[in-house]
Design a protein around this motif. Structure first.
Motif, PDB file in Angstrom:
ATOM      1  N   VAL A  24       0.974  -1.140  -0.015  1.00  0.00           N
ATOM      2  CA  VAL A  24       0.070  -0.102   0.096  1.00  0.00           C
ATOM      3  C   VAL A  24       0.779   1.300   0.032  1.00  0.00           C
ATOM      4  O   VAL A  24       0.661   2.343  -0.830  1.00  0.00           O
ATOM      5  N   GLU A  25       1.987   1.271   0.769  1.00  0.00           N
ATOM      6  CA  GLU A  25       2.876   2.613   0.852  1.00  0.00           C
ATOM      7  C   GLU A  25       3.635   2.761  -0.287  1.00  0.00           C
ATOM      8  O   GLU A  25       3.917   3.715  -0.610  1.00  0.00           O
ATOM      9  N   ALA A  26       4.160   1.812  -1.072  1.00  0.00           N
ATOM     10  CA  ALA A  26       5.256   1.650  -2.099  1.00  0.00           C
ATOM     11  C   ALA A  26       4.368   2.160  -3.275  1.00  0.00           C
ATOM     12  O   ALA A  26       3.541   2.196  -3.465  1.00  0.00           O
ATOM     13  N   VAL A  27       5.464   3.170  -3.904  1.00  0.00           N
ATOM     14  CA  VAL A  27       4.865   3.948  -5.059  1.00  0.00           C
ATOM     15  C   VAL A  27       5.529   3.207  -6.453  1.00  0.00           C
ATOM     16  O   VAL A  27       6.270   2.309  -6.233  1.00  0.00           O
ATOM     17  N   SER A  28       4.905   3.369  -7.636  1.00  0.00           N
ATOM     18  CA  SER A  28       5.097   2.977  -8.733  1.00  0.00           C
ATOM     19  C   SER A  28       5.808   3.763  -9.566  1.00  0.00           C
ATOM     20  O   SER A  28       5.378   5.022  -9.529  1.00  0.00           O
ATOM     21  N   PRO A  29       6.843   3.428 -10.344  1.00  0.00           N
ATOM     22  CA  PRO A  29       7.156   4.188 -11.507  1.00  0.00           C
ATOM     23  C   PRO A  29       6.283   4.910 -12.452  1.00  0.00           C
ATOM     24  O   PRO A  29       5.135   4.354 -12.441  1.00  0.00           O
ATOM     25  N   VAL A  30       6.386   5.894 -12.834  1.00  0.00           N
ATOM     26  CA  VAL A  30       5.584   6.616 -13.733  1.00  0.00           C
ATOM     27  C   VAL A  30       6.229   6.803 -15.314  1.00  0.00           C
ATOM     28  O   VAL A  30       7.263   6.849 -15.359  1.00  0.00           O
ATOM     29  N   SER A  31       5.315   6.971 -16.274  1.00  0.00           N
ATOM     30  CA  SER A  31       5.685   6.924 -17.611  1.00  0.00           C
ATOM     31  C   SER A  31       5.281   8.044 -18.158  1.00  0.00           C
ATOM     32  O   SER A  31       4.067   8.763 -17.784  1.00  0.00           O
ATOM     33  N   ILE A  32       5.962   8.269 -19.374  1.00  0.00           N
ATOM     34  CA  ILE A  32       5.267   9.601 -20.379  1.00  0.00           C
ATOM     35  C   ILE A  32       4.673   8.991 -21.356  1.00  0.00           C
ATOM     36  O   ILE A  32       5.036   8.106 -21.991  1.00  0.00           O
ATOM     37  N   LYS A  33       3.465   9.806 -21.740  1.00  0.00           N
ATOM     38  CA  LYS A  33       2.774   9.476 -23.042  1.00  0.00           C
ATOM     39  C   LYS A  33       2.425  10.911 -23.618  1.00  0.00           C
ATOM     40  O   LYS A  33       1.551  11.413 -22.963  1.00  0.00           O
ATOM     41  N   GLY A  34       3.064  11.080 -24.416  1.00  0.00           N
ATOM     42  CA  GLY A  34       2.872  12.336 -25.122  1.00  0.00           C
ATOM     43  C   GLY A  34       3.158  13.394 -24.226  1.00  0.00           C
ATOM     44  O   GLY A  34       4.265  13.690 -23.848  1.00  0.00           O
ATOM     45  N   THR A  35       2.418  14.381 -23.973  1.00  0.00           N
ATOM     46  CA  THR A  35       2.269  15.438 -22.727  1.00  0.00           C
ATOM     47  C   THR A  35       2.046  15.174 -21.609  1.00  0.00           C
ATOM     48  O   THR A  35       1.929  16.002 -20.660  1.00  0.00           O
ATOM     49  N   TYR A  38       1.630   9.179 -16.284  1.00  0.00           N
ATOM     50  CA  TYR A  38       0.913   8.282 -16.038  1.00  0.00           C
ATOM     51  C   TYR A  38       1.451   7.343 -14.773  1.00  0.00           C
ATOM     52  O   TYR A  38       2.846   6.973 -14.934  1.00  0.00           O
ATOM     53  N   ASP A  39       0.616   6.455 -14.192  1.00  0.00           N
ATOM     54  CA  ASP A  39       1.377   5.528 -13.171  1.00  0.00           C
ATOM     55  C   ASP A  39       1.223   4.375 -13.769  1.00  0.00           C
ATOM     56  O   ASP A  39       0.799   4.270 -15.057  1.00  0.00           O
ATOM     57  N   GLU A  40       1.340   3.275 -13.202  1.00  0.00           N
ATOM     58  CA  GLU A  40       1.481   1.879 -13.698  1.00  0.00           C
ATOM     59  C   GLU A  40       0.139   1.372 -14.181  1.00  0.00           C
ATOM     60  O   GLU A  40      -0.242   0.322 -14.710  1.00  0.00           O
ATOM     61  N   SER A  41      -1.096   1.850 -13.247  1.00  0.00           N
ATOM     62  CA  SER A  41      -2.422   1.632 -13.338  1.00  0.00           C
ATOM     63  C   SER A  41      -2.944   2.405 -14.691  1.00  0.00           C
ATOM     64  O   SER A  41      -4.077   1.998 -14.963  1.00  0.00           O
ATOM     65  N   GLY A  42      -2.307   3.350 -15.165  1.00  0.00           N
ATOM     66  CA  GLY A  42      -2.730   4.159 -16.338  1.00  0.00           C
ATOM     67  C   GLY A  42      -3.569   5.325 -15.990  1.00  0.00           C
ATOM     68  O   GLY A  42      -4.010   6.138 -16.832  1.00  0.00           O
ATOM     69  N   ALA A  43      -3.630   5.609 -14.637  1.00  0.00           N
ATOM     70  CA  ALA A  43      -4.135   6.623 -14.162  1.00  0.00           C
ATOM     71  C   ALA A  43      -3.032   8.158 -14.255  1.00  0.00           C
ATOM     72  O   ALA A  43      -1.760   7.797 -14.298  1.00  0.00           O
ATOM     73  N   SER A 386      10.239  -4.435  -4.598  1.00  0.00           N
ATOM     74  CA  SER A 386       9.663  -4.780  -3.464  1.00  0.00           C
ATOM     75  C   SER A 386       7.955  -5.030  -3.323  1.00  0.00           C
ATOM     76  O   SER A 386       7.359  -5.363  -2.866  1.00  0.00           O
ATOM     77  N   THR A 387       7.435  -4.529  -4.570  1.00  0.00           N
ATOM     78  CA  THR A 387       6.002  -4.878  -4.809  1.00  0.00           C
ATOM     79  C   THR A 387       5.906  -5.716  -5.859  1.00  0.00           C
ATOM     80  O   THR A 387       6.789  -6.202  -6.654  1.00  0.00           O
ATOM     81  N   THR A 388       4.449  -6.135  -5.956  1.00  0.00           N
ATOM     82  CA  THR A 388       4.319  -6.988  -7.128  1.00  0.00           C
ATOM     83  C   THR A 388       3.945  -6.436  -8.466  1.00  0.00           C
ATOM     84  O   THR A 388       3.793  -7.183  -9.377  1.00  0.00           O
ATOM     85  N   SER A 389       3.750  -5.230  -8.625  1.00  0.00           N
ATOM     86  CA  SER A 389       3.573  -4.685  -9.776  1.00  0.00           C
ATOM     87  C   SER A 389       4.961  -4.783 -10.717  1.00  0.00           C
ATOM     88  O   SER A 389       5.778  -4.756 -10.265  1.00  0.00           O
ATOM     89  N   THR A 390       4.565  -4.765 -12.042  1.00  0.00           N
ATOM     90  CA  THR A 390       5.744  -4.895 -12.907  1.00  0.00           C
ATOM     91  C   THR A 390       5.892  -3.564 -13.735  1.00  0.00           C
ATOM     92  O   THR A 390       5.091  -2.619 -13.759  1.00  0.00           O
ATOM     93  N   SER A 391       7.234  -3.097 -13.619  1.00  0.00           N
ATOM     94  CA  SER A 391       7.488  -1.802 -14.389  1.00  0.00           C
ATOM     95  C   SER A 391       7.942  -2.169 -16.045  1.00  0.00           C
ATOM     96  O   SER A 391       8.500  -2.927 -16.189  1.00  0.00           O
ATOM     97  N   THR A 392       7.219  -1.361 -16.547  1.00  0.00           N
ATOM     98  CA  THR A 392       7.531  -1.446 -18.201  1.00  0.00           C
ATOM     99  C   THR A 392       8.468  -0.490 -18.322  1.00  0.00           C
ATOM    100  O   THR A 392       8.491   0.679 -18.256  1.00  0.00           O
ATOM    101  N   THR A 393       9.608  -0.994 -18.999  1.00  0.00           N
ATOM    102  CA  THR A 393      10.775  -0.259 -19.414  1.00  0.00           C
ATOM    103  C   THR A 393      10.858   0.012 -21.030  1.00  0.00           C
ATOM    104  O   THR A 393      11.166  -0.952 -21.598  1.00  0.00           O
TER     105      THR A 393
END
Length: 541
Positions: A24-35, A38-43, A386-393
């Motif tokens: 719950v506490e850990a953050v996920s990497p963020v990505s850029i799309k256009g301008t 986004y976080d890993e969930s697409g929000a 440390s989390t179960t989410s996967t990072s898209t590189t």
């Protein structure tokens, strides 16, 4: 159920609860799309940051984990999801994990300035500023921080192009730095953490600088562009800023918001987050600054009397409460990653225009560090997340390059509600699965107790290899030799003045800067990068 089994079951449940808390506490990497970010969930992520100068070391606020723990909780409570860091002590790399993890626990990202490219301070000062010593210093920081999922961006400049036209002469070196650092990052195999630049509040140059640093081949462009706004930010001033970047093709944020220092009701924050045209263009802002300084900026004051921002905050200023209310009540208009269709196109590079104060032609060749072959940089194995989410590189030079940031609809821990819901479902499944497994083990043991005592052989647990998740790293010997040779010069290159006559770390000196300090304590040093002789830190390009 036996007492032993009940004990093991309780232990498993406690472990799962601890694991759930960390998720719950850990953050996920963020990505850029256009301008947009986004976080890993697409929000969509909107930056709600604070310029952070805290702890006992003004030049490195990421050394004191206990201070970071104190401030991170208060930052979360005010609604922040990021901190903007001016500098760290390169001589103390490896000592920043505590602060990075404390911020991560509170859902807070870190936007880290690598340092400051020397400013061009006179028309006769045209020596290229991007050199081997600075490259080695900055890549060592990238090596040290790239493993953290809450590392938002690496900054390569802070108001480097400022109030005079000849300062634009450093722009090619900024772009060369972006090129070399992005290539180093990719050769290492790191997540594509964005390279950023933060422009000063100089309307004459900020759009031209943005166009220059984000035009041309993407392998040499800045990924994230920040603008600083200070003093009386009238509606007309903000409207001009909106108009300038309305068609920009890269993400833009306010790197430092110092509007209305004497009356901080944060009407500009309401504008940037609450008006759809602003939230369409800008992906949030950093508030200047956390601890109050001599110019009345600040959200809190500390009990110490040495201007160190150390210990527990003694007073939460009215600005703290005002910002907390504005951030909680103002929700930016967002677009999910799947629903967002990129429509912006890259703007052309500006041409030299002395009448407009821009002295650099967009087609000019970028500086190259003599003898440096970045193709010799080897990959490194990143530590498991440390989390179960996967990072898209994704490739940082391709459309939709991976970056780093957060979203508007988050929990207090910094994760999106969608991501948190998914995690909760996964945790429930794990708990139920664990209960089922425990019941199966119980039934199995009971059936075994009813059988003859023939449990040897197949009932014995086989040994397992204890070497899991190895983080061994393959090193480039030549690069490490260069780093060792430059040891002792890092601090001189990277540290910033502890006092200035404007705002930290802007330096108001009029002394021309022809090159960085050359580490004269180690005269005559030479080293090689893959067999290519390169002079030591005292050399010129």
């Amino acid at each position: 159920m036996s007492a032993i089994l009940r004990s093991k079951y309780r232990t498993a449940l406690l472990f799962l609860l601890f694991f759930y808390r960390s998720l719950v506490e850990a953050v996920s990497p963020v990505s850029i799309k256009g301008t947009k970010l986004y976080d890993e969930s697409g929000a969509q992520f909107f930056l709600k940051g604070v310029v952070y100068v805290g702890g006992d070391n003004r030049n490195d606020p990421l050394l004191d984990a206990s201070q970071c723990r104190i401030d991170a909780e208060h930052l979360r409570n005010v609604g922040a999801n990021a901190v903007y860091i001016y500098s760290i002590d390169v001589g103390k790399l490896g000592q920043h994990r505590g602060c990075m993890e404390e911020f991560d626990k509170q859902g807070i990202y870190v936007w880290l300035q690598l340092g400051q490219l020397p400013m061009v301070t006179s028309r006769s000062d045209r020596t290229p500023k991007w050199d081997l010593s600075l490259y080695t210093s900055w890549t060592s920081i990238i090596d040290s921080f790239s493993e953290f999922d809450n590392l938002l961006a690496f900054g390569i400049g802070q108001e480097t192009v400022n109030g005079t036209d000849f300062t634009t002469l450093v722009a090619p070196s900024l772009k060369a730095a972006a090129r070399d650092l992005k290539l180093f990052r990719d050769k290492r195999g790191y997540r594509a953490i964005p390279i950023s630049y933060s422009a000063g509040d100089f309307e004459q140059y900020r759009l031209l600088t943005a166009q220059y640093l984000t035009c041309g081949p993407t392998e040499s462009t800045v990924d994230l562009y920040g603008v600083n706004i200070f003093n009386n930010c009238s509606d007309s001033k903000l409207d001009r800023l909106r108009s300038e970047f309305s068609n920009h093709h890269a993400p833009v944020v306010v790197a430092e918001d110092g509007c209305f220092p004497l009356d901080r009701e944060f009407s500009e924050v309401q504008t940037f987050f609450g008006e759809s045209e602003f939230s369409r263009i800008f992906s949030g802002m950093n508030i200047f600054q956390w601890g109050r300084n001599e110019h009345s900026f600040g959200l809190v004051t500390y009990d110490d009397d040495t201007d160190r921002n150390f210990g527990q905050p003694g007073v939460f200023l009215p600005a703290y409460t005002s910002l907390q209310q504005v951030w909680s009540e103002t929700v930016p208009q967002s677009t999910s990653r799947d629903a967002y269709s990129v429509s912006s196109t890259q703007l052309p590079c500006p041409t030299a225009n002395p009448q407009a104060g821009w002295l650099v032609d967009g087609a000019v060749a970028l500086p190259v560090i003599s003898g440096l072959d970045i193709n010799t940089v080897t990959s490194r194995t990143r530590r498991p997340r440390s989390t179960t989410s996967t990072s898209t590189t994704a490739s940082p030079t391709a459309s939709g390059a991976s970056l780093g940031v957060e979203q508007p609809a988050t929990t207090s821990g910094g994760m999106s509600r969608g991501a948190l819901a998914g995690i909760i479902v996964a945790i429930v499944a794990i708990v139920l699965g664990g209960a089922g497994a425990a019941f199966w083990v119980f039934r199995k043991r009971k059936s075994r107790q009813e059988r003859p005592d023939d449990h040897d052989g197949p009932w014995e647990k086989t040994g397992e290899d204890s070497e899991h998740g190895s983080s061994a790293k393959t090193e480039l010997p030549a690069h490490e030799r260069a780093a060792n040779e430059l040891e002792g010069g890092f601090r001189h290159h990277h540290q910033l003045a502890t006092k200035t006559d404007w705002k930290f770390p802007y330096e108001a000196s009029n002394t021309p800067v022809s090159e960085l300090p050359d580490g004269t304590g180690r005269p005559g040093n030479h080293f090689e990068l893959e067999g290519s002789p390169v002079q030591g830190p005292g050399s010129r390009l």
